[in-house]
Design an enzyme around this catalytic site. Structure first.
Site, PDB file in Angstrom:
ATOM      1  CE1 TYR A   7      -2.485  -1.057   5.621  1.00  0.00           C
ATOM      2  CE2 TYR A   7      -0.475  -0.635   6.871  1.00  0.00           C
ATOM      3  CZ  TYR A   7      -1.119  -0.825   5.659  1.00  0.00           C
ATOM      4  OH  TYR A   7      -0.406  -0.777   4.495  1.00  0.00           O
ATOM      5  CB  VAL A  44      -0.488   7.255  -0.902  1.00  0.00           C
ATOM      6  CG1 VAL A  44      -1.023   8.585  -1.433  1.00  0.00           C
ATOM      7  CG2 VAL A  44      -1.635   6.247  -0.771  1.00  0.00           C
ATOM      8  CB  VAL A  80      -0.931   0.020   1.226  1.00  0.00           C
ATOM      9  CG1 VAL A  80      -1.874   1.226   1.158  1.00  0.00           C
ATOM     10  CG2 VAL A  80      -1.730  -1.275   1.314  1.00  0.00           C
ATOM     11  N   GLY A  96      -5.328   6.377   0.274  1.00  0.00           N
ATOM     12  CA  GLY A  96      -5.051   5.107   0.954  1.00  0.00           C
ATOM     13  C   GLY A  96      -6.334   4.491   1.490  1.00  0.00           C
ATOM     14  N   GLY A 126      -6.948  10.843   1.524  1.00  0.00           N
ATOM     15  CA  GLY A 126      -7.986   9.807   1.481  1.00  0.00           C
ATOM     16  C   GLY A 126      -7.775   8.734   0.426  1.00  0.00           C
TER      17      GLY A 126
HETATM   18  C1  LIG Z   1       0.292   4.776   4.950  1.00  0.00           C
HETATM   19  C2  LIG Z   1      -0.296   5.358   3.672  1.00  0.00           C
HETATM   20  C3  LIG Z   1      -0.576   4.240   2.684  1.00  0.00           C
HETATM   21  C4  LIG Z   1      -1.609   6.069   4.030  1.00  0.00           C
HETATM   22  O1  LIG Z   1      -2.225   6.541   2.832  1.00  0.00           O
HETATM   23  P1  LIG Z   1      -2.897   7.982   2.780  1.00  0.00           P
HETATM   24  O2  LIG Z   1      -3.571   8.117   1.472  1.00  0.00           O
HETATM   25  O3  LIG Z   1      -1.893   9.010   3.136  1.00  0.00           O
HETATM   26  O4  LIG Z   1      -3.980   7.869   3.965  1.00  0.00           O
HETATM   27  P2  LIG Z   1      -5.457   8.508   3.983  1.00  0.00           P
HETATM   28  O5  LIG Z   1      -5.384   9.949   3.656  1.00  0.00           O
HETATM   29  O6  LIG Z   1      -6.383   7.681   3.172  1.00  0.00           O
HETATM   30  O7  LIG Z   1      -5.812   8.349   5.528  1.00  0.00           O
HETATM   31  C5  LIG Z   1      -6.889   7.524   6.001  1.00  0.00           C
HETATM   32  C6  LIG Z   1      -6.931   7.640   7.502  1.00  0.00           C
HETATM   33  O8  LIG Z   1      -5.730   7.062   8.070  1.00  0.00           O
HETATM   34  C7  LIG Z   1      -5.061   8.039   8.866  1.00  0.00           C
HETATM   35  N1  LIG Z   1      -3.625   7.858   8.642  1.00  0.00           N
HETATM   36  C8  LIG Z   1      -2.953   7.991   7.484  1.00  0.00           C
HETATM   37  N2  LIG Z   1      -1.647   7.710   7.656  1.00  0.00           N
HETATM   38  C9  LIG Z   1      -1.503   7.403   8.968  1.00  0.00           C
HETATM   39  C10 LIG Z   1      -0.400   7.024   9.774  1.00  0.00           C
HETATM   40  N3  LIG Z   1       0.840   6.893   9.260  1.00  0.00           N
HETATM   41  N4  LIG Z   1      -0.619   6.768  11.092  1.00  0.00           N
HETATM   42  C11 LIG Z   1      -1.872   6.880  11.626  1.00  0.00           C
HETATM   43  N5  LIG Z   1      -2.957   7.239  10.908  1.00  0.00           N
HETATM   44  C12 LIG Z   1      -2.779   7.502   9.599  1.00  0.00           C
HETATM   45  C13 LIG Z   1      -5.540   9.385   8.349  1.00  0.00           C
HETATM   46  O9  LIG Z   1      -5.418  10.367   9.338  1.00  0.00           O
HETATM   47  C14 LIG Z   1      -6.975   9.073   7.988  1.00  0.00           C
HETATM   48  O10 LIG Z   1      -7.761   9.080   9.165  1.00  0.00           O
HETATM   49  P3  LIG Z   1      -9.277   9.642   9.124  1.00  0.00           P
HETATM   50  O11 LIG Z   1      -9.990   8.875   8.059  1.00  0.00           O
HETATM   51  O12 LIG Z   1      -9.766   9.384  10.494  1.00  0.00           O
HETATM   52  O13 LIG Z   1      -9.163  11.079   8.764  1.00  0.00           O
HETATM   53  C15 LIG Z   1       0.628   6.420   3.031  1.00  0.00           C
HETATM   54  O14 LIG Z   1       0.892   7.416   3.964  1.00  0.00           O
HETATM   55  C16 LIG Z   1       1.934   5.861   2.506  1.00  0.00           C
HETATM   56  O15 LIG Z   1       2.019   5.481   1.343  1.00  0.00           O
HETATM   57  N6  LIG Z   1       2.990   5.823   3.327  1.00  0.00           N
HETATM   58  C17 LIG Z   1       4.309   5.408   2.879  1.00  0.00           C
HETATM   59  C18 LIG Z   1       4.367   3.964   2.461  1.00  0.00           C
HETATM   60  C19 LIG Z   1       4.020   3.016   3.591  1.00  0.00           C
HETATM   61  O16 LIG Z   1       4.586   3.103   4.656  1.00  0.00           O
HETATM   62  N7  LIG Z   1       3.069   2.096   3.293  1.00  0.00           N
HETATM   63  C20 LIG Z   1       2.639   1.076   4.215  1.00  0.00           C
HETATM   64  C21 LIG Z   1       3.468  -0.154   4.016  1.00  0.00           C
HETATM   65  S1  LIG Z   1       3.390  -1.174   5.480  1.00  0.00           S
END
Ligand SMILES: CC(C)(COP(=O)(O)OP(=O)(O)OC[C@H]1O[C@@H](n2cnc3c(N)ncnc32)[C@H](O)[C@@H]1OP(=O)(O)O)[C@@H](O)C(=O)NCCC(=O)NCCS
Length: 143
Positions: free
Chosen positions: A115, A77, A75, A87, A85
């Protein structure tokens, strides 16, 4: 940028390995070569990739036996689009398709909160066998 403007697709067809490698590297999941990432996505029955027009801005995939078990991987972004939003949309769509009793994934400490929002929690009794030589891809180019 409105998240509604982002298009989610179910396939990586048409994507180049440079696009995949670029996204993974930008999202901090580097160390893998694009053609292998692409193959991993093609070999996964459930895929969501996110686009802003022609720009790849998100990716996610899951494998499953279709009955009991599934695992979500990769996953990612684009940092320019994080916290909008994307993710959440990818996870919600994947989870809707995975009609199994247990979905697992590996999450670094700093993304566990993300997650947790979908009901994921630490799970006991998980064992893993690792081959460190296969974690990073030393060779570039198709193969
Ligand atoms: C983790 C990741 C996939 C989240 O995607 P994103 O599009 O930024 O997340 P969203 O905007 O859809 O957030 C959805 C919800 O999760 C929360 N959230 C997002 N990242 C978070 C984090 N690192 N820790 C805690 N909460 C988080 C948001 O606040 C949001 O909460 P809400 O719906 O209550 O407002 C993205 O930040 C990413 O690609 N990170 C780097 C790669 C990575 O580490 N991937 C995971 C591999 S294990």
């Amino acid at each position: 940028m409105a998240v509604e403007a982002i298009e989610l697709r179910r396939t990586v067809e048409g994507l180049t390995f440079e696009q995949m490698e670029g996204l993974f590297s930008a999202a901090g999941l580097g160390g893998r070569v694009g053609h292998k990432i692409l193959r991993a996505f093609r070999n996964s029955p459930h895929v969501r990739v996110a686009f802003d027009a022609d720009r790849l801005v998100g990716a996610s995939r899951a494998i499953t036996d279709g009955e009991y078990h599934a695992v979500i991987y990769d996953v990612a972004v684009d940092p320019d689009y994080q916290a909008t939003g994307i993710g959440r949309r990818m996870m919600e769509e994947l989870l809707r398709e995975l009609r199994v009793w247990r979905v697992m994934l590996v999450a670094a400490e700093d993304v566990r909160g993300f997650y947790a929002g979908f009901g994921f929690a630490p799970y006991p009794d998980v064992l893993a066998k690792l081959d460190p030589e296969r974690l990073h891809d030393p060779i570039r180019g198709p193969g």
